[in-house]
Design a protein around this motif. Structure first.
Motif, PDB file in Angstrom:
ATOM      1  N   ILE A  21       0.842  -1.207   0.000  1.00  0.00           N
ATOM      2  CA  ILE A  21       0.000   0.000   0.000  1.00  0.00           C
ATOM      3  C   ILE A  21       0.869   1.246   0.000  1.00  0.00           C
ATOM      4  CG2 ILE A  21      -1.594   1.358   1.419  1.00  0.00           C
ATOM      5  CD1 ILE A  21      -2.876  -1.356   2.253  1.00  0.00           C
ATOM      6  N   GLY A  24       2.657   1.551  -3.495  1.00  0.00           N
ATOM      7  CA  GLY A  24       1.719   1.819  -4.586  1.00  0.00           C
ATOM      8  C   GLY A  24       2.050   1.010  -5.826  1.00  0.00           C
ATOM      9  N   MET A 123      -3.120   4.064   4.464  1.00  0.00           N
ATOM     10  CA  MET A 123      -1.772   4.497   4.122  1.00  0.00           C
ATOM     11  C   MET A 123      -1.040   5.092   5.326  1.00  0.00           C
ATOM     12  SD  MET A 123      -0.677   6.579   0.732  1.00  0.00           S
ATOM     13  CE  MET A 123      -1.272   5.274  -0.327  1.00  0.00           C
ATOM     14  N   THR A 140      -1.331  11.005  -8.783  1.00  0.00           N
ATOM     15  CA  THR A 140      -2.483  10.317  -9.364  1.00  0.00           C
ATOM     16  C   THR A 140      -2.897  10.919 -10.700  1.00  0.00           C
ATOM     17  OG1 THR A 140      -3.396   9.588  -7.241  1.00  0.00           O
ATOM     18  CG2 THR A 140      -4.961   9.881  -9.007  1.00  0.00           C
ATOM     19  N   SER A 224       3.612   7.711  -3.591  1.00  0.00           N
ATOM     20  CA  SER A 224       2.699   6.581  -3.548  1.00  0.00           C
ATOM     21  C   SER A 224       1.516   6.936  -4.451  1.00  0.00           C
ATOM     22  CB  SER A 224       2.231   6.274  -2.124  1.00  0.00           C
ATOM     23  OG  SER A 224       1.554   5.022  -2.106  1.00  0.00           O
ATOM     24  N   SER A 225       0.652   5.969  -4.662  1.00  0.00           N
ATOM     25  CA  SER A 225      -0.439   6.161  -5.627  1.00  0.00           C
ATOM     26  C   SER A 225      -1.799   5.958  -4.998  1.00  0.00           C
ATOM     27  CB  SER A 225      -0.279   5.179  -6.788  1.00  0.00           C
ATOM     28  OG  SER A 225      -1.407   5.244  -7.634  1.00  0.00           O
ATOM     29  N   ASN A 230      -2.902   0.782  -6.945  1.00  0.00           N
ATOM     30  CA  ASN A 230      -2.557   0.533  -5.544  1.00  0.00           C
ATOM     31  C   ASN A 230      -3.467  -0.560  -4.993  1.00  0.00           C
ATOM     32  OD1 ASN A 230      -2.237   0.702  -2.643  1.00  0.00           O
ATOM     33  ND2 ASN A 230      -1.358   2.738  -2.947  1.00  0.00           N
TER      34      ASN A 230
END
Length: 495
Positions: A21, A24, A123, A140, A224-225, A230
């Motif tokens: 997580i 991602g 997250m 994103t 991260s995504s 993800n």
């Protein structure tokens, strides 16, 4: 046995759910997949006695096995709260011989809320579990709905920043207004001159940019995504299919163990992949019906075994499905390739290089659970009008694509199994297209006049998410070319 996650593109060391997580996307560009799909450990009858939050815990605990019960339940309680306008969270509406699973009762009136309400909590919990000191930068790409739902979830969340890229001329007016009016000192919204695939490809390149990663780390950041790449987005989506089945059982609409079919309007493939995972957990699902709009790359794939993005990109009235590169399909390809990372990597390299790949006959035989078809723009509009005239039920353009394809499936197969159609957005989000489909006369009105007309017509109160943006000031007016995305990120983060 705990579930670990590994990349679809290499035999690298597996990671825990919280690590997947947090990352991602794998460093090799692959997507994280579970090393096995766990079986439901509650009976269908037991699940039928649970509310949405309880059901979500029973599903997610099986995938997110390094989260404690307390951590996971806390994330669920904070996610599925008063942000939703119904305690049911995901109600079922019966209309026209099918059950419409309304996934749009969250803060941004689209199905993305179902996962993006919980992802920030997962997250932040994951960061603490892994002693991650860096500030998390959510990067994103959106075709309209993910962006706003992610912005709403991460706005002013301590220890995070969020950057959303969207196609400047490829979303609905309401979708764009929702994004560009977003508050939060940690948010940036950027319209790119290109389509969603351009935005998504650009974001993936940024994730794979090692030089940029080093710059980020030096400044105390890590990417991260919040996209469906993800795994923390995908797992919560499984829950609502399990909940829908349990609700039908509770209401006496089906018998215990009776198979149902599921229809999903699909662009990036994550939503229907979640239904596939639910089926493989033991949920009695027959056919997974994949509905495309005129960007019918998935329909052609299921029909021919060739995935080919080399075609005209069509802007439709269902913009969240205007996608030619369905990222989550890679997770399915990996599975039907026998979990062979090398073979999957070859196919993905062909997609990047030549824009297409072809799967083997053996792999095609693994797709029998799926049925694919598509709806034209004319068919989509006619279905909105038909369902309203016959049932008084108003659906959005994406749900209408699914409804059309369900009709085609019934006509072809005469399969009369009870069917759940994923209703992925509120009609208020696409009011102009919806009202024009019902009657051409409405096209002369302004967007917010149409929203008021729709409210009167459907007998449904205008959602809070729409009321809030009537007079909200525009806070984000940044635009860039695709090639300028990296510089835009660097500038926002003062790199």
């Amino acid at each position: 046995m705990g579930v670990l996650y590994h990349s679809t593109r290499s035999k690298s060391e597996p990671v825990t759910a919280s690590q997947a997580i947090l990352k991602g996307l794998s460093e090799d560009g692959g997507l994280f997949v579970p090393d096995h799909i766990p079986a439901l450990d509650r009976s269908l009858r037991e699940l039928s006695e649970m509310d949405y939050r309880q059901t979500a815990y029973e599903v997610m605990k099986l995938f997110l096995t390094d989260f404690t019960e307390e951590e996971l339940k806390s994330c669920i309680e904070r996610a599925y709260d008063s942000k939703f306008d119904t305690d049911v969270i995901a109600p079922l509406a019966e209309a026209g011989g099918a059950y419409y699973l309304e996934l749009f009762h969250g803060a941004t009136i689209a199905f993305k809320d179902m996962a993006l309400s919980i992802l920030p909590h997962l997250m932040i919990t994951a960061a603490k579990k892994n002693q991650a000191d860096n500030e998390i930068v959510i990067l994103t790409a959106t075709s309209g709905d993910t962006g706003k739902a992610a912005l709403a979830g991460f706005a002013d969340v301590e220890g995070t920043k969020i950057i959303v890229f969207y196609p400047k001329d490829g979303v609905s007016p309401v979708q764009e207004k929702q994004m560009v009016t977003q508050k939060g000192a940690n948010t940036l919204v950027v319209g790119i001159h290109g389509n969603f695939d351009d935005a998504q490809t650009g974001v993936k390149k940024l994730f794979a940019d090692r030089e940029l990663a080093a710059e980020l780390a030096e400044k105390g950041y890590q990417f991260s995504s919040a996209n469906s790449i993800n795994i923390g987005r995908l797992v919560p989506q499984i829950c609502y299919y399990v909940y829908a089945y349990a609700a039908l059982l509770r209401e006496g609409r089906i018998q215990d163990g009776e198979q149902i079919n599921v229809v999903v309007p699909t662009g990036n493939f994550g939503n229907i992949l979640a239904a596939f995972y639910a089926k493989n957990m033991g949920l009695p699902v027959g056919k997974l019906i994949c509905a495309s709009n005129e960007n019918k790359v998935l329909y052609d794939f299921f029909r021919t075994g060739t995935y080919d993005r080399n075609r005209e990109f069509v802007l439709t009235a269902s913009p969240s499905m205007d996608i030619l590169i369905s990222s989550n399909l890679e997770r399915l390809i990996y599975r039907i390739a026998g979990n062979d990372a090398d073979r999957n990597g070859e196919l993905m390299a062909a997609l990047t290089g030549n824009g297409k790949y072809e799967i083997s006959a053996q792999m095609r035989s693994e797709l029998e659970d799926f049925y694919g078809n598509y709806a034209s723009e004319e068919e989509t509009a006619a279905e909105i009008e038909r369902l309203y005239r016959e049932c008084g039920y108003v659906i959005d353009t994406h749900t209408a694509v699914a409804s059309v394809v369900y009709g085609k499936y019934r006509q072809e197969t005469e399969d009369d199994a009870k069917t759940v159609i994923a209703s992925t957005a509120s009609p208020f989000k696409f009011a102009r297209s919806v009202m024009k489909a019902i009657d051409e006369k409405y096209d002369a009105k302004t967007d917010f006049e149409l929203i008021d007309e729709l409210s009167s017509l459907a007998g449904v109160k205008v959602p809070k998410a729409v009321e809030e943006i009537r007079t909200a000031p525009v806070l984000h007016n940044r635009q860039c070319q695709v090639g300028e995305m990296k510089d835009t990120v660097r500038e926002f983060l003062n790199l």
